[in-house]
Design a protein around this motif. Structure first.
Motif, PDB file in Angstrom:
ATOM      1  N   GLY A 253       1.198  -1.132   0.188  1.00  0.00           N
ATOM      2  CA  GLY A 253       0.220  -0.564  -0.252  1.00  0.00           C
ATOM      3  C   GLY A 253       1.088   1.144  -0.251  1.00  0.00           C
ATOM      4  N   GLY A 254       1.597   1.070  -0.523  1.00  0.00           N
ATOM      5  CA  GLY A 254       2.661   2.239  -0.342  1.00  0.00           C
ATOM      6  C   GLY A 254       1.912   3.381  -1.648  1.00  0.00           C
ATOM      7  N   SER A 255       3.310   4.699  -1.194  1.00  0.00           N
ATOM      8  CA  SER A 255       2.734   5.916  -2.492  1.00  0.00           C
ATOM      9  C   SER A 255       2.465   5.339  -3.826  1.00  0.00           C
ATOM     10  N   ILE A 256       1.298   6.529  -4.123  1.00  0.00           N
ATOM     11  CA  ILE A 256       0.794   6.254  -5.776  1.00  0.00           C
ATOM     12  C   ILE A 256       2.886   6.815  -6.482  1.00  0.00           C
ATOM     13  N   ASP A 257       3.052   7.781  -5.489  1.00  0.00           N
ATOM     14  CA  ASP A 257       4.234   8.587  -6.952  1.00  0.00           C
ATOM     15  C   ASP A 257       5.747   7.584  -6.428  1.00  0.00           C
ATOM     16  N   SER A 258       5.472   7.143  -5.172  1.00  0.00           N
ATOM     17  CA  SER A 258       6.731   5.723  -5.145  1.00  0.00           C
ATOM     18  C   SER A 258       6.019   4.219  -5.960  1.00  0.00           C
ATOM     19  N   VAL A 259       5.420   4.308  -5.784  1.00  0.00           N
ATOM     20  CA  VAL A 259       5.033   3.031  -6.923  1.00  0.00           C
ATOM     21  C   VAL A 259       4.885   3.372  -8.729  1.00  0.00           C
ATOM     22  N   ARG A 260       5.136   4.731  -8.713  1.00  0.00           N
ATOM     23  CA  ARG A 260       5.368   4.975 -10.001  1.00  0.00           C
ATOM     24  C   ARG A 260       6.624   5.568 -10.190  1.00  0.00           C
ATOM     25  N   ARG A 261       7.713   5.868  -9.757  1.00  0.00           N
ATOM     26  CA  ARG A 261       8.719   5.858  -9.536  1.00  0.00           C
ATOM     27  C   ARG A 261       9.268   4.435  -9.695  1.00  0.00           C
ATOM     28  N   LEU A 262       9.279   3.706  -8.692  1.00  0.00           N
ATOM     29  CA  LEU A 262       9.727   2.098  -9.210  1.00  0.00           C
ATOM     30  C   LEU A 262       9.316   1.735 -10.604  1.00  0.00           C
ATOM     31  N   LEU A 263       8.274   1.890 -11.139  1.00  0.00           N
ATOM     32  CA  LEU A 263       7.555   1.144 -12.303  1.00  0.00           C
ATOM     33  C   LEU A 263       8.824   1.977 -13.614  1.00  0.00           C
ATOM     34  N   THR A 264       8.660   2.961 -13.168  1.00  0.00           N
ATOM     35  CA  THR A 264       9.442   4.290 -14.267  1.00  0.00           C
ATOM     36  C   THR A 264      11.380   3.777 -14.694  1.00  0.00           C
ATOM     37  N   GLU A 265      11.554   2.891 -12.920  1.00  0.00           N
ATOM     38  CA  GLU A 265      12.794   3.426 -13.071  1.00  0.00           C
ATOM     39  C   GLU A 265      13.441   1.344 -13.619  1.00  0.00           C
ATOM     40  N   ALA A 266      11.893   0.779 -13.499  1.00  0.00           N
ATOM     41  CA  ALA A 266      12.112  -0.314 -13.728  1.00  0.00           C
ATOM     42  C   ALA A 266      12.334  -0.498 -15.490  1.00  0.00           C
ATOM     43  N   MET A 267      10.839   0.008 -15.501  1.00  0.00           N
ATOM     44  CA  MET A 267      11.251   0.388 -16.900  1.00  0.00           C
ATOM     45  C   MET A 267      12.869   0.847 -18.070  1.00  0.00           C
ATOM     46  N   VAL A 268      12.903   1.856 -17.965  1.00  0.00           N
ATOM     47  CA  VAL A 268      14.354   2.635 -17.490  1.00  0.00           C
ATOM     48  C   VAL A 268      15.602   1.405 -17.919  1.00  0.00           C
ATOM     49  N   PHE A 269      15.374   1.130 -16.973  1.00  0.00           N
ATOM     50  CA  PHE A 269      17.097   0.024 -16.860  1.00  0.00           C
ATOM     51  C   PHE A 269      16.255  -1.041 -17.613  1.00  0.00           C
ATOM     52  N   ALA A 270      15.210  -1.565 -17.685  1.00  0.00           N
ATOM     53  CA  ALA A 270      14.547  -3.053 -19.265  1.00  0.00           C
ATOM     54  C   ALA A 270      14.554  -2.328 -20.355  1.00  0.00           C
ATOM     55  N   ARG A 271      14.832  -1.195 -20.682  1.00  0.00           N
ATOM     56  CA  ARG A 271      15.579  -0.623 -22.178  1.00  0.00           C
ATOM     57  C   ARG A 271      16.488  -1.049 -22.250  1.00  0.00           C
ATOM     58  N   PHE A 272      16.914  -0.691 -21.140  1.00  0.00           N
ATOM     59  CA  PHE A 272      18.848  -0.418 -21.601  1.00  0.00           C
ATOM     60  C   PHE A 272      18.807  -1.977 -21.534  1.00  0.00           C
ATOM     61  N   ASN A 273      19.042  -2.096 -20.761  1.00  0.00           N
ATOM     62  CA  ASN A 273      19.565  -4.217 -20.838  1.00  0.00           C
ATOM     63  C   ASN A 273      18.695  -4.677 -21.915  1.00  0.00           C
ATOM     64  N   HIS A 274      18.009  -4.282 -22.912  1.00  0.00           N
ATOM     65  CA  HIS A 274      17.156  -5.135 -23.133  1.00  0.00           C
ATOM     66  C   HIS A 274      16.445  -6.120 -23.040  1.00  0.00           C
ATOM     67  N   SER A 275      15.830  -5.997 -21.971  1.00  0.00           N
ATOM     68  CA  SER A 275      14.413  -7.366 -21.342  1.00  0.00           C
ATOM     69  C   SER A 275      13.373  -6.875 -21.406  1.00  0.00           C
TER      70      SER A 275
END
Length: 297
Positions: A253-275
């Motif tokens: 039940g974390g904050s909306i902003d924290s979840v969005r930030r983590l999902l954005t970071e996951a997407m950035v690293f996924a694209r960088f590493n072709h995941s």
């Protein structure tokens, strides 16, 4: 130069010309090499061969039983395993005949890779456990090498994903003890393969804690994994780490902003590493999360 050997290897691993050349050269350069025999620069050819688990020398020889060649195949397969590129890892291991591996260390790496692929791709229980049993009951009876820990890890993952948590607990307890005993190591100076294998174990330990709803412990272990990645500037574990942090935040039940930030970071690293797998997972979770926010307003 046996260019057809290069082409066969590319196709057996499921790479298109575009995928193989990504980050190394243009697709046109690769096409000219495969179709017209125009050899690219040595640097480019070495990188292309390395991605396929080949060397330039091997394009001029046919020695599938060479120990050096087999070790290179297994090391490349292990890298694909860590990147969750299972078809490529499977394709490389098919080229390795265990009877050509005389050293126990090489045999253990082979059986660990076969077993871990089975554990992570929902392989047959008996066949997967056989590979780990070869390590634990035959090749490393005293359980002195990291391969025993990897066999414990794979067994725990297999049982956890089949819902046999009592069995999973038994094996993960051993892995977690090992990680705790080695937590103070200087990972910036660690031997590369041991370092990468320990990061992998740390990630799956965090996943196991999350599966058992021990979210604060899971997040603490994930922070440790991030610190380990930073020690030798490794990024290809970060897409999964950030995605698990996001899932933990949603469940807690974390904050909306924290979840969005983590999902954005996951997407950035996924694209960088072709995941690509993580990209799809992040997109799905983000869509469901945003829909839930709208429905709750």
């Amino acid at each position: 130069m046996d260019i057809q050997k290069f082409v066969r290897q590319r196709k057996s691993l499921g790479y298109s010309q575009v995928e193989l050349s990504r980050g190394i050269c243009t697709q046109s350069t690769l096409s000219k090499f495969e179709n017209s025999g125009k050899v690219p620069s040595l640097s480019i050819l070495e990188q292309l061969c390395r991605r396929l688990g080949l060397t330039i020398d091997e394009l001029n020889q046919d020695d599938a039983s060479s120990l050096r060649y087999l070790r290179r195949l297994m090391d490349t397969a292990e890298q694909h395993l860590m990147l969750e590129r299972f078809p490529q890892a499977i394709g490389l291991l098919k080229k390795v005949a265990p009877e050509n591996l005389a050293a126990p260390q090489d045999q253990m790496q082979y059986y660990y890779l076969q077993g871990m692929i089975g554990a992570l791709t929902s392989g047959q229980l008996s066949a997967t456990l056989f590979n780990f049993t070869k390590i634990l009951d035959e090749l490393d009876e005293e359980h002195q090498t990291i391969f025993s820990q990897l066999a414990y890890l794979g067994s725990g993952i297999l049982y956890a994903r089949q819902g046999s948590m009592d069995h999973a607990d038994f094996f993960f307890a051993k892995v977690i003890t090992y990680l705790q005993e080695n937590a103070s190591d200087d990972w910036s100076k660690a031997e590369r393969l041991r370092y990468l294998r320990t990061i992998m174990m740390t990630y799956y330990a965090a996943e196991y804690h999350a599966l058992n709803h021990r979210l604060p412990i899971s997040n603490k272990v994930l922070d440790q994994a991030i610190g380990m990645c930073a020690a030798q500037h490794v990024t290809y574990f970060l897409p999964r780490i950030k995605l698990l942090q996001a899932n933990n935040a949603i469940e807690a039940g974390g904050s909306i902003d924290s979840v969005r930030r983590l999902l954005t970071e996951a997407m950035v690293f996924a694209r960088f590493n072709h995941s690509e797998v993580v990209e799809v997972q992040v997109a799905t979770i983000r869509k469901n999360f945003e829909n839930e926010i709208v429905n709750n307003d």
